[in-house]
Design an enzyme around this catalytic site. Structure first.
Site, mmCIF file in Angstrom:
data_model
loop_
_atom_site.group_PDB
_atom_site.id
_atom_site.type_symbol
_atom_site.label_atom_id
_atom_site.label_comp_id
_atom_site.label_asym_id
_atom_site.label_seq_id
_atom_site.Cartn_x
_atom_site.Cartn_y
_atom_site.Cartn_z
ATOM 1 N N ARG A 20 84.605 110.901 33.690
ATOM 2 C CA ARG A 20 84.930 111.710 34.655
ATOM 3 C C ARG A 20 83.934 112.914 34.612
ATOM 4 N NH1 ARG A 20 90.334 114.929 33.422
ATOM 5 N NH2 ARG A 20 89.416 115.333 31.531
ATOM 6 N N ASN A 38 92.082 111.712 34.949
ATOM 7 C CA ASN A 38 92.825 110.796 34.252
ATOM 8 C C ASN A 38 94.464 111.007 34.641
ATOM 9 O OD1 ASN A 38 90.842 110.873 33.168
ATOM 10 N ND2 ASN A 38 91.687 112.604 31.647
#
EC number: 3.6.1.7
Length: 93
Positions: A20, A38
């Site tokens: 990320r 996520n």
């Protein structure tokens, strides 16, 4: 210019490896707004908005794996999907 949208779902070894964080840096490089988060199933979901050329470059970079520790199995791409219009690209927790 018109801005295009896409939702990407990335599967593989993509959580706990900085995916990320590095995706956010790639988004800045290509002037992408949106989010990355996520999912409970171990995948990562990306909502992206940008001009078509930049969006395509961003998607190509994601397919290659922006984080050195990740292993991408598959990238599901839903172009034209409805995405919340944002000014920035943020990590969603």
């Amino acid at each position: 210019m018109a801005r295009d949208t896409a939702i990407l779902r990335v599967t593989g070894f993509v959580q706990g490896v900085g995916f990320r964080y590095t995706t956010k840096h790639v988004a800045y490089k290509y002037d992408i707004s949106g989010t990355v988060k996520n999912l409970d199933d171990g995948s990562v979901e990306i909502h992206a908005i940008a001009e078509e050329e930049n969006l395509n470059k961003f998607i190509d970079a994601i397919k290659k794996g922006p984080s050195p520790g990740c292993r991408i199995e598959h990238v599901y791409i839903y172009k034209g999907a409805p995405v919340e219009d944002r000014k920035t690209f943020d990590i969603v927790y």
